[in-house]
Design a protein around this motif. Structure first.
Motif, PDB file in Angstrom:
ATOM      1  N   ARG A  19      38.500  49.462  56.293  1.00  0.00           N
ATOM      2  CA  ARG A  19      38.439  49.405  55.029  1.00  0.00           C
ATOM      3  C   ARG A  19      38.590  47.915  54.617  1.00  0.00           C
ATOM      4  O   ARG A  19      38.615  47.552  55.903  1.00  0.00           O
ATOM      5  N   HIS A  22      41.431  45.282  49.316  1.00  0.00           N
ATOM      6  CA  HIS A  22      41.603  44.829  47.922  1.00  0.00           C
ATOM      7  C   HIS A  22      41.461  43.267  47.711  1.00  0.00           C
ATOM      8  O   HIS A  22      41.331  43.285  46.530  1.00  0.00           O
ATOM      9  N   LEU A  25      38.606  42.280  46.818  1.00  0.00           N
ATOM     10  CA  LEU A  25      37.680  42.408  45.421  1.00  0.00           C
ATOM     11  C   LEU A  25      38.508  42.588  44.525  1.00  0.00           C
ATOM     12  O   LEU A  25      37.757  41.830  43.730  1.00  0.00           O
ATOM     13  N   ASP A  26      40.040  42.299  44.070  1.00  0.00           N
ATOM     14  CA  ASP A  26      40.496  41.000  43.658  1.00  0.00           C
ATOM     15  C   ASP A  26      40.090  39.611  43.286  1.00  0.00           C
ATOM     16  O   ASP A  26      39.743  39.566  42.338  1.00  0.00           O
ATOM     17  N   LYS A  57      35.226  48.277  37.513  1.00  0.00           N
ATOM     18  CA  LYS A  57      35.763  46.301  39.101  1.00  0.00           C
ATOM     19  C   LYS A  57      34.637  45.914  39.687  1.00  0.00           C
ATOM     20  O   LYS A  57      34.982  45.923  40.498  1.00  0.00           O
ATOM     21  N   PRO A  70      32.272  48.393  43.655  1.00  0.00           N
ATOM     22  CA  PRO A  70      33.264  48.619  44.902  1.00  0.00           C
ATOM     23  C   PRO A  70      33.114  50.336  44.784  1.00  0.00           C
ATOM     24  O   PRO A  70      32.994  50.833  43.187  1.00  0.00           O
ATOM     25  N   PHE A  72      35.668  54.043  45.478  1.00  0.00           N
ATOM     26  CA  PHE A  72      36.907  54.584  46.005  1.00  0.00           C
ATOM     27  C   PHE A  72      36.318  55.875  46.130  1.00  0.00           C
ATOM     28  O   PHE A  72      35.550  56.967  45.674  1.00  0.00           O
ATOM     29  N   GLU A  76      41.674  54.971  46.758  1.00  0.00           N
ATOM     30  CA  GLU A  76      41.308  54.208  47.516  1.00  0.00           C
ATOM     31  C   GLU A  76      39.953  53.959  48.191  1.00  0.00           C
ATOM     32  O   GLU A  76      39.056  54.529  48.228  1.00  0.00           O
ATOM     33  N   LEU A  77      39.962  52.487  48.066  1.00  0.00           N
ATOM     34  CA  LEU A  77      38.593  51.454  48.182  1.00  0.00           C
ATOM     35  C   LEU A  77      38.244  51.737  49.793  1.00  0.00           C
ATOM     36  O   LEU A  77      39.003  51.685  50.316  1.00  0.00           O
ATOM     37  N   ASN A  79      34.459  51.702  50.543  1.00  0.00           N
ATOM     38  CA  ASN A  79      33.526  50.230  50.514  1.00  0.00           C
ATOM     39  C   ASN A  79      33.224  49.129  49.005  1.00  0.00           C
ATOM     40  O   ASN A  79      33.808  49.854  47.940  1.00  0.00           O
ATOM     41  N   ILE A  80      32.082  48.404  49.714  1.00  0.00           N
ATOM     42  CA  ILE A  80      31.585  47.440  48.376  1.00  0.00           C
ATOM     43  C   ILE A  80      30.364  47.451  48.346  1.00  0.00           C
ATOM     44  O   ILE A  80      30.159  47.050  50.427  1.00  0.00           O
ATOM     45  N   TYR A 103      29.593  57.365  44.932  1.00  0.00           N
ATOM     46  CA  TYR A 103      29.991  56.878  43.407  1.00  0.00           C
ATOM     47  C   TYR A 103      30.065  57.029  42.457  1.00  0.00           C
ATOM     48  O   TYR A 103      29.842  58.317  42.095  1.00  0.00           O
TER      49      TYR A 103
END
Length: 159
Positions: A19, A22, A25-26, A57, A70, A72, A76-77, A79-80, A103
């Motif tokens: 995973r 996060h 990502l932020d 996001k 991102p 989800f 829950e995240l 993958n990116i 997606y």
């Protein structure tokens, strides 16, 4: 008759996905607001509004000069995906060892309410459809490699 749940090979053998963090990502989301050429790409070349960028996001990864998209699953995240802004042989890449998933998973819930779901090819296609007001839209995101376990979530949607 017993209806069996479709499982991926990874689920069948019990191996876990990696995973993404996060916090990463932020940081990408914050980077985007401070990176003029990335924002111009999204707004001018792709035609996205601020609300679309915020809703999905989207971020900016300076390490590979890419837009961070991102993905989800159940909130829950997982993958990116990265859209390189100066692509050579490849345009997209994802986090290594992360789960491949659809997606805009929320498009399935919207599809259940509306009785139909629209499936488009890629994330940016999806964002344009969503931005036009059609929210019951999903994307397999990785072509043939992403079809699988999420398909059963479409069972109750007539169209």
């Amino acid at each position: 008759m017993l209806k069996s749940k479709i499982q991926s090979l990874r689920e069948t053998i019990g191996k876990n996905w990696i995973r993404p963090d996060h916090k990463k990502l932020d940081t990408f989301i914050e980077n985007l607001q401070n990176t003029k050429h990335a924002l111009e790409y999204l707004k001018n070349e792709r035609g996205f509004s601020d609300s679309t960028i915020e809703h999905f996001k989207l971020g900016y990864n300076p390490e590979n000069n890419s837009i961070a998209i991102p993905i989800f699953k159940d909130g829950e995240l997982v993958n990116i995906k990265y859209r390189l802004l100066e692509p050579s042989e490849i345009r997209y890449m994802s986090e290594r060892g992360a789960e491949t998933w659809i997606y805009n998973e929320s498009g399935i819930e919207e599809g259940k309410k509306k009785g139909a779901v629209i499936i488009v090819e890629g994330e940016f296609d999806l964002m344009m459809v969503w931005q036009s007001g059609i929210t019951n839209v999903i994307s397999p995101a990785s072509g043939k490699d992403s079809y699988g376990v999420w398909l059963e979530r479409l069972d109750s949607i007539p169209k």
